[in-house]
Motif scaffolding. Sequence first.
Motif: not given
Length: 317
Positions: A51-55
């Motif tokens: 998983l990768s979230f930019g926020y």
Amino acid sequence: MTNLFFESGNLEATEAFLSAAYTPMQIGGRPADTRARISRTEAGGLSVDRLSFGYTMRYDAGCLGKVCLVTMHSGTIVDTTGGREEVFGPGETFLLAPHDRPYEGQVREARYTITMFDPRLLGRVAAVPGEKDVRITGARAVGPAENRRLGAAVAYLRDHVLDDGAGPADPDGLLVSTAAQHLAATVLRTLPNTARGDAATPRDRRDAHSDTLRRAVEFIEANAHRDITLTDIAASIPVSPRAVQYAFTRHAGTTPLAHLRRVRLGRAHAELRAADPAGATTVAGVAGRWGFAHQGRFAAAYRQEYGVSPSATLRSG
């Protein structure tokens, strides 16, 4: 093996996907950067998600129903369940939440791996009497060395077992089930849980005689091709798992699962010897059928046991 992929800049779509893939949840915050990227590989009740979230995203989620381990690569996750505030950062592998309780917190511009499995597997691999449930009682590993060991077990599963194309074929599921047992055993050795510190009873010691060892060895020999655990071996006799462990230690100088690995190594050796060198048999295929995912470790164990490489055995068949 199944694969799932999601990528979106839409918060509503991300919330819907997370609710479907994990548990019903609501995410809060309206950041400028709404990028989210999630991929999943799943087999035999095990799943590994990247998983990768930019926020920064707030979440309020229901029960997962699974043991959920998180390995942090960058950013932070803040657990605010029950009003507390516990921060996890890069290099940590931890339990996100008990499998039967809701949880809440924040993901802060993070990249991480989630590994999930059935909590009943903990009871199957734990050497505790009867059908006692095993619960994880703390989120963090009991020490730095244990955190590294748990992270390594997750990485092994991710990179050598469930990474599509990284590991050998596993038509009978033995490779995945063996890896799942290894991960569950590592969890029990590294995270606080109700099985840690269980002492052997006087009956365990009395039952740890040579006949217990003989019957356990016979069961392993007859069932090495199946997904078996220490609990299964003990139930076949029947004695407690602790008694089986003590019998192997006392009379054979090894452990039940180490003996099981050696038997499976022997079956792989026999299969390589019998194979046609010009046929379709491969070392990776044979290793995978007998529960060995990591080719380097399989080759090292094979050479130590038989004095040659597995590929040399196959060529001489």
